[in-house]
Scaffold this active site. Structure first.
Site, PDB file in Angstrom:
ATOM      1  CD  GLN A 137      -9.146 -31.448 -14.978  1.00 19.10           C
ATOM      2  OE1 GLN A 137     -10.135 -30.887 -15.446  1.00 19.10           O
ATOM      3  NE2 GLN A 137      -7.914 -31.172 -15.392  1.00 19.10           N
ATOM      4  CE1 TYR A 162       1.979 -23.432 -19.209  1.00 22.87           C
ATOM      5  CE2 TYR A 162       2.202 -25.301 -20.700  1.00 22.87           C
ATOM      6  CZ  TYR A 162       2.369 -23.963 -20.425  1.00 22.87           C
ATOM      7  OH  TYR A 162       2.943 -23.144 -21.377  1.00 22.87           O
ATOM      8  CD  GLU A 167       1.100 -25.613 -11.652  1.00 20.10           C
ATOM      9  OE1 GLU A 167       0.679 -24.487 -11.331  1.00 20.10           O
ATOM     10  OE2 GLU A 167       0.733 -26.217 -12.685  1.00 20.10           O
ATOM     11  CG  ASP A 183      -4.392 -29.377 -18.634  1.00 16.50           C
ATOM     12  OD1 ASP A 183      -4.979 -28.595 -19.408  1.00 16.50           O
ATOM     13  OD2 ASP A 183      -4.939 -29.911 -17.651  1.00 16.50           O
ATOM     14  CB  CYS A 193     -10.232 -25.783 -20.884  1.00 18.04           C
ATOM     15  SG  CYS A 193      -9.290 -24.362 -20.314  1.00 18.04           S
TER      16      CYS A 193
END
Length: 434
Positions: free
Chosen positions: A251, A292, A321, A362, A389
């Site tokens: 992040q 994810y 992932e 995510d 996002c």
């Protein structure tokens, strides 16, 4: 119609190159403002904000809309301020909200998200809970990772919007001092054509590495050359220490990891505690899915919520992932927790997983997609946190959740990218028993 005409008519519609005066009515996704022609067509004006009166030049004409660029600000919106980023002021594509009063950013982003949920998500006002707004501080000097281009002379810089040209000017997003000796006066030289990654980890160490330039929308994890630091970032969060290559995803805002994990822990604990209609999907300790999952940032918070609400200390999490490297980083960081890391595509892994009590996903900017949402919903979790996002793909995914029998119980807009149009949306979804 002459290039200087100010009011197009239906008999003389606008054409590329025409200049007109417009009033910006509302914000659009992507950092644009929406105005209207007399014939009712929308004009998307990059850099326009509600309340602006602008002299614009038409750059694109379509049947139902047009696009324009600003020639002059005739009357400023009360929310317009001088561009705060020196790079963006020279045309860089970094801070497209740098001319917006930071205090007004939240309302603009909230309006964009709600518009997308209505238009793309097909949700009514009754379907959307009150939007929670969470601003991250600081609003400048917040970015811990920066990717730069390197020109033919070896100078690193930020790309000009819509161009491959570079500006050797530091963006205001970077942590103070982060780009010293990298961009601007006294900067070193780098490999022409390379992508330069500068990262400052939670210990304060700076890492400068080169990698090959990736295709648009893709990320290159391989480091070609380490110029400063070890090239491996140390990130400490919630009692766990992650060691990730500087090229790996983490992040960007320095306060985002702590804020995001706190939301996951709090929202899931509240939702699972109040879920009186839950029917255990399997006997024994509950399982959570972290999809994810990257290096597993959300996995400890998900695990805490499962343990606190179930009473089972042997609750567990499965993190999925695509990046094997990220999974290895997470496996090492969370070796003391019952978190299983699986490498693969979420679509392929979900059918093989044990039924979950709770899910956190995510997905990338492109979203999860209806098929993936449907597959997760089919496992009947009691609570889901969906992170997005991009407001458009987030809204599309929320529509898929609605079609799969889940309702949006909580919604938050997080100001994780100050000075830009980007936002982070968190949605809590629960089965719609009504």
């Amino acid at each position: 119609m002459s290039p200087d005409s100010s009011r197009p008519t239906e008999q003389h519609p606008v054409a590329v190159g025409d200049r007109i005066t417009v009033n910006v009515d509302r914000p659009a996704h992507g950092g644009e403002g929406i105005a209207y022609l007399p014939d009712g067509r929308i004009v998307f004006v990059r850099g326009g904000i509600p309340g602006d009166v602008l002299r614009v030049e038409i750059t694109k004409v379509k049947k139902r809309f047009t696009a324009a660029r600003i020639i002059d600000v005739v009357q400023s919106s009360p929310h317009r301020v001088p561009q705060r980023c020196a790079a963006a002021a020279r045309g860089a594509g970094c801070c497209d909200y740098g001319h917006v009063d930071p205090a007004a950013e939240d309302a603009l982003k909230r309006a964009v998200l709600l518009d997308q949920l209505h238009r793309i998500g097909r949700l009514s006002d009754e379907d959307i809970p009150e939007v929670e707004s969470i601003a991250l501080e600081p609003v400048s000097g917040w970015r811990t990772r920066v990717r730069l281009g390197v020109d033919a002379t070896g100078h690193a810089g930020t790309r000009i919007a819509g161009s491959h040209e570079l500006l050797s000017i530091a963006c205001m997003q970077a942590l103070p001092g982060m780009l010293e000796g990298v961009v601007g006066p006294g900067a070193g030289r780098f490999t022409p054509g390379a992508e330069l990654i500068v990262a400052v980890d939670s210990t304060g160490d700076r890492h400068v590495v080169e990698s090959r330039r990736a295709a648009r929308g893709r990320r290159t994890e391989a480091i070609q050359r380490t110029l400063e630091g070890s090239g491996v970032c140390t990130e400490k969060i919630g009692g766990h220490t992650y060691h990730l290559p500087a090229t790996a995803f983490w992040q960007a805002h320095k306060e985002a990891p702590a804020t995001f994990t706190a939301i996951v822990r709090s929202w899931l604990t509240d939702a699972l505690s109040s879920d009186t209609d839950a029917v255990p999907s399997a006997p024994g300790a509950p399982v959570g899915w972290d999809l994810y999952g990257g290096a597993g940032l959300f996995a400890p918070a998900l695990l805490d919520a499962l343990r606190e609400t179930s009473g089972y200390s042997d609750s567990s999490v499965i993190s999925v992932e695509q990046s094997a490297m990220a999974g290895e980083c997470g496996r090492s960081a969370l070796a003391d927790l019952p978190v299983e890391f699986r490498t693969g595509e979420v679509d392929a892994e979900v059918p093989q997983l044990p039924a979950p009590r709770a899910v956190v996903l995510d997905p990338p900017r492109t979203g999860a997609g209806a098929d993936t949402v449907s597959a997760i919903a089919g496992a009947r979790p009691s609570a889901v946190i969906h992170v997005g996002c991009d407001p458009a793909t987030f809204a599309r995914d929320i529509a898929a959740w609605s079609a799969s029998g889940f309702r949006l119980a909580r919604l938050a807009v997080i100001g994780a990218f100050p000075g830009t149009h980007h936002l982070e949306a968190f949605g809590l979804l629960v089965p719609d028993h009504g």
